[in-house]
Design a protein around this motif. Structure first.
Motif, PDB file in Angstrom:
ATOM      1  N   ALA A  89      28.381 -14.512  45.056  1.00 39.98           N
ATOM      2  CA  ALA A  89      27.154 -15.292  44.922  1.00 39.98           C
ATOM      3  C   ALA A  89      26.924 -15.563  43.440  1.00 39.98           C
ATOM      4  O   ALA A  89      26.839 -14.631  42.640  1.00 39.98           O
ATOM      5  N   VAL A  90      26.847 -16.836  43.079  1.00 39.55           N
ATOM      6  CA  VAL A  90      26.616 -17.253  41.695  1.00 39.55           C
ATOM      7  C   VAL A  90      25.340 -18.070  41.674  1.00 39.55           C
ATOM      8  O   VAL A  90      25.246 -19.109  42.336  1.00 39.55           O
ATOM      9  N   ARG A  91      24.358 -17.602  40.924  1.00 39.73           N
ATOM     10  CA  ARG A  91      23.035 -18.241  40.920  1.00 39.73           C
ATOM     11  C   ARG A  91      22.624 -18.597  39.503  1.00 39.73           C
ATOM     12  O   ARG A  91      22.793 -17.807  38.574  1.00 39.73           O
ATOM     13  N   GLY A  92      22.067 -19.786  39.351  1.00 44.18           N
ATOM     14  CA  GLY A  92      21.548 -20.220  38.074  1.00 44.18           C
ATOM     15  C   GLY A  92      20.035 -20.214  38.066  1.00 44.18           C
ATOM     16  O   GLY A  92      19.378 -19.842  39.042  1.00 44.18           O
ATOM     17  N   ALA A  93      19.480 -20.670  36.943  1.00 39.30           N
ATOM     18  CA  ALA A  93      18.032 -20.695  36.755  1.00 39.30           C
ATOM     19  C   ALA A  93      17.405 -21.978  37.273  1.00 39.30           C
ATOM     20  O   ALA A  93      16.187 -22.147  37.188  1.00 39.30           O
ATOM     21  N   GLY A  94      18.225 -22.887  37.814  1.00 36.79           N
ATOM     22  CA  GLY A  94      17.724 -24.166  38.317  1.00 36.79           C
ATOM     23  C   GLY A  94      18.577 -25.290  37.782  1.00 36.79           C
ATOM     24  O   GLY A  94      19.147 -25.201  36.681  1.00 36.79           O
ATOM     25  N   MET A  95      18.668 -26.371  38.552  1.00 39.12           N
ATOM     26  CA  MET A  95      19.573 -27.451  38.176  1.00 39.12           C
ATOM     27  C   MET A  95      19.151 -28.193  36.917  1.00 39.12           C
ATOM     28  O   MET A  95      19.961 -28.893  36.320  1.00 39.12           O
ATOM     29  N   TRP A  96      17.910 -28.057  36.487  1.00 40.62           N
ATOM     30  CA  TRP A  96      17.479 -28.626  35.213  1.00 40.62           C
ATOM     31  C   TRP A  96      17.628 -27.614  34.070  1.00 40.62           C
ATOM     32  O   TRP A  96      17.354 -27.952  32.920  1.00 40.62           O
ATOM     33  N   HIS A  97      17.983 -26.394  34.381  1.00 45.32           N
ATOM     34  CA  HIS A  97      17.976 -25.332  33.376  1.00 45.32           C
ATOM     35  C   HIS A  97      19.351 -24.752  33.067  1.00 45.32           C
ATOM     36  O   HIS A  97      19.636 -24.460  31.898  1.00 45.32           O
ATOM     37  N   SER A  98      20.192 -24.529  34.064  1.00 45.46           N
ATOM     38  CA  SER A  98      21.500 -23.901  33.861  1.00 45.46           C
ATOM     39  C   SER A  98      22.593 -24.939  34.115  1.00 45.46           C
ATOM     40  O   SER A  98      22.688 -25.483  35.222  1.00 45.46           O
ATOM     41  N   THR A  99      23.415 -25.211  33.102  1.00 46.20           N
ATOM     42  CA  THR A  99      24.441 -26.242  33.205  1.00 46.20           C
ATOM     43  C   THR A  99      25.803 -25.686  32.816  1.00 46.20           C
ATOM     44  O   THR A  99      25.955 -25.083  31.748  1.00 46.20           O
ATOM     45  N   ILE A 100      26.780 -25.892  33.680  1.00 45.19           N
ATOM     46  CA  ILE A 100      28.181 -25.685  33.334  1.00 45.19           C
ATOM     47  C   ILE A 100      28.733 -27.052  32.950  1.00 45.19           C
ATOM     48  O   ILE A 100      28.813 -27.961  33.782  1.00 45.19           O
ATOM     49  N   TYR A 101      29.067 -27.183  31.666  1.00 41.64           N
ATOM     50  CA  TYR A 101      29.478 -28.491  31.136  1.00 41.64           C
ATOM     51  C   TYR A 101      30.967 -28.442  30.797  1.00 41.64           C
ATOM     52  O   TYR A 101      31.409 -27.681  29.931  1.00 41.64           O
ATOM     53  N   ARG A 102      31.728 -29.272  31.497  1.00 37.31           N
ATOM     54  CA  ARG A 102      33.175 -29.284  31.338  1.00 37.31           C
ATOM     55  C   ARG A 102      33.557 -30.262  30.230  1.00 37.31           C
ATOM     56  O   ARG A 102      33.615 -31.471  30.441  1.00 37.31           O
ATOM     57  N   ALA A 103      33.785 -29.726  29.039  1.00 35.13           N
ATOM     58  CA  ALA A 103      34.095 -30.539  27.862  1.00 35.13           C
ATOM     59  C   ALA A 103      35.608 -30.714  27.780  1.00 35.13           C
ATOM     60  O   ALA A 103      36.302 -30.004  27.052  1.00 35.13           O
ATOM     61  N   VAL A 104      36.117 -31.654  28.540  1.00 36.92           N
ATOM     62  CA  VAL A 104      37.562 -31.836  28.632  1.00 36.92           C
ATOM     63  C   VAL A 104      38.070 -32.668  27.455  1.00 36.92           C
ATOM     64  O   VAL A 104      37.339 -33.506  26.915  1.00 36.92           O
TER      65      VAL A 104
END
Length: 618
Positions: free
Chosen positions: A289-304
């Protein structure tokens, strides 16, 4: 082409609409311009179809124009050309153009929402050699300057060879462009925008783009960050950087691996986490289970890296036992394929024992590629993708972890997707041995402004349900396509399509319709298979071609209680070389245009149509 590994200017989310990215000037699609189902002001009719969202959308074309601003829209019944246009890719087929200093559009916040976030869907020009430009646009609230909004065209503007279908980011190819718009989420500076306030987007002297094309605005009242789950492992404690400095790939994976061993939850606190290490495998969240603080708050940004190496994978893998909630997955990808353009799957799901995805926002990725069994994805958003929004499939192989069985896609919102907004894809594989996708439910979702392919596509499968969905404004293909995909596609054994509202479709990419129905052809592994389709109680509104197009080859169709409103072509067209049967009962056709007919059957001897109680028979 840019190679921007800088922190994204904002890490917020936005999404809106539901029964209401509505009418354009003269092109009535889905009703009230400001309401989304489940939000203040939503009409009873709109609430029957589409996702319920925490935001509401206002179409720019409904605003008050200032200076020399103008509305550009597609007139009902207008001839659609052979290339994408700004009008076709806009929600409601309409937009506002700001070209001169002083041009503006003002809309009222009639949503009932105290908006502390704003999403602007807009287009600004490409750079002369491609790669995009950056420019600001000024926001005024109740006539007073509030903030400057930074827009970019780096992740828009793709050029497509009409002969080979090759794609490029270089306008010097001379190929026709498509994918004009992007969505830009912002936190509102100062006080939230109260109900009854006005919002003005104005081109001032410091706003340097030659022209701004504005589609719509999303307003949302976003709550503060969610609290850390009790007993969870924080990715920050493993070295992940929430300030978008160091690469966080290894730290996040280490936290997940420990949580899997210990039976604990992984916590992704508020922040933006850079993922840019070239590793042999992407992030794998299987069994955790992986939980963030909310879609406006926690971002995984793939800087390719751009252009992207062939083996670079930035997708997020989930499997049996995964629960993924409350975060955003974004990237700097500029187009697909992966090699060069950087667009990898946002979520790649599999697993025979089930998974759950909730309240996740994916942006600037390829598809959310969803297989496995006994799984659900709900209350999610996707925007500006280079592939499907949500694709349920069997991964083109015979694998129990990739079965495509008993999967529910519910209450999700897709806008600006670069392939089908929602899709079911059952492929038999080259040997014809991959099993059918079965028991999939696509229910209460919204697809808006799809810039390539269809709003919804059903390509093979058995015991499928597509219900209570809303489609609005498809640029290239159909509001819904039903049938198979390619010569290795499994037949469509049974689907019930009911209580959907399907707006637009019939776009520029060949002969299209509001709903197009096909089946396997002579070159298929299943050349004699029929597509078995039951369509009941749907509304097909404002197709740019016929309302329904029955394409080749073999069908067993049941239509009951559907309404077709204002198609540019015939109500129902049956092409030549079609065999099988159709029963059409209690279907209503309104707004048929001069020269069109309710039913055109070009296969009268091989395709038997039984009509009972339809409006054109009264």
């Amino acid at each position: 082409m840019t190679n921007d590994h800088a922190r994204p200017r904002t890490t917020v989310r936005r999404r809106t609409v539901l029964g209401g990215i509505a009418a354009t000037a003269g092109f009535a699609l889905l009703g009230a311009p400001t309401a989304s189902a489940g939000s203040p002001g939503a009409s009873a009719g709109a609430s029957r179809a589409g996702a319920r969202t925490p935001f509401a959308t206002i179409g720019a074309e409904h605003g008050r124009l200032g200076g020399n601003a103008r509305v550009r829209s597609l007139a009902p019944g207008a001839t659609v050309g052979k290339a994408a246009t700004l009008e076709l890719e806009a929600s409601g087929y309409a937009l506002v153009e700001l070209r001169d200093v002083g041009d503006s559009v003002t809309v009222a916040n009639t949503t009932g929402i105290h908006a502390n976030t704003l999403v602007v869907r807009a287009s600004i020009p490409d750079a002369p050699t491609g790669g995009g430009i950056t420019a600001t646009l000024n926001l005024y609230v109740d006539g007073t300057f509030r903030q400057s909004l930074t827009l970019s065209s780096a992740q828009a503007w793709i050029y497509r060879d009409p002969v080979t279908t090759a794609k490029s980011k270089d306008p010097r190819t001379g190929w026709p462009p498509l994918h004009f718009y992007n969505e830009f989420p912002f936190w509102v500076e100062g006080a939230p925008i109260a109900p009854g306030s006005t919002l003005t987007l104005r081109k001032d002297a410091d706003n340097t783009a030659d022209v701004y094309h504005l589609d719509c605005l999303d307003l949302e009242d976003v709550a503060g960050p969610r609290p850390r789950p009790t007993g969870s492992l924080s990715v920050v404690d493993y070295g992940a950087d929430p300030d978008f400095g160091a690469d966080s790939t290894v730290a996040i994976q280490a936290a997940v691996d420990d949580a899997r061993t210990q039976g604990r939850t992984v916590w992704v606190p508020a922040g933006t986490y850079k993922i840019n290490s070239l590793a042999p495998t992407p992030l794998d969240l299987t069994g955790v289970a992986v939980r963030g603080a909310g879609m406006w708050h926690s971002t995984i940004y793939r800087a390719v890296p751009l252009p992207t190496p062939a083996k670079w994978r930035s997708k997020v893998v989930i499997g049996s036992g995964t629960v993924l909630t409350d975060l955003q997955i974004d990237s700097n990808a500029v187009f697909k394929p992966l090699e060069g353009g950087g667009a990898d799957y946002s979520i790649n799901a599999e697993g025979a024992e089930g998974w759950l995805v909730e309240r996740v926002w994916t942006r600037h990725g390829e598809a959310n590629w969803l297989s496995g069994s006994h799984a659900t994805i709900q209350d999610c958003r996707t925007a500006d993708s280079y592939g499907d929004g949500f694709n349920v499939n069997n991964s083109n192989e015979s694998n129990p972890n990739k079965r495509g069985n008993d999967i529910t896609v519910r209450n999700n919102f897709a806008r600006g997707t670069g392939d089908d907004g929602f899709a079911v894809y059952s492929d038999a594989g080259t040997a014809g041995s991959s099993p059918q996708v079965t028991g999939v439910r696509i229910v209460h979702n919204t697809a808006v402004a799809v810039w390539w392919a269809n709003g919804i596509r059903v390509a093979g499968g058995s015991d499928l349900e597509v219900a209570h969905n809303l489609v609005d404004s498809v640029s290239s293909n159909n509001a819904m396509e039903i049938g198979i995909f390619g010569n290795t596609g499994n037949p469509l054994e049974s689907v019930h399509v009911h209580h959907n509202v399907l707006g637009g479709g019939g776009g520029w990419n060949g002969s299209r319709a509001g709903v197009q129905i096909g089946s396997p052809g002579p070159g298929s592994l299943f050349p004699d298979a029929r597509s078995t389709v039951r369509m009941t109680d749907n509304v097909l509104r404002g197709s740019l071609g016929p309302g329904v197009l029955v394409d080749r080859y073999h069908h067993a169709l049941t239509f009951r209680g559907n309404t077709i409103e204002g198609p540019a072509g015939d109500g129902v067209t049956v092409r030549g070389e079609v065999a099988g049967t159709a029963r059409i009962t209690r279907t209503r056709l309104d707004g048929l245009r001069a020269g069109q007919v309710p039913l055109r059957n070009d296969s009268p001897e091989a395709f038997a149509v039984v009509q009972t109680g339809n409006s054109w028979q009264e």
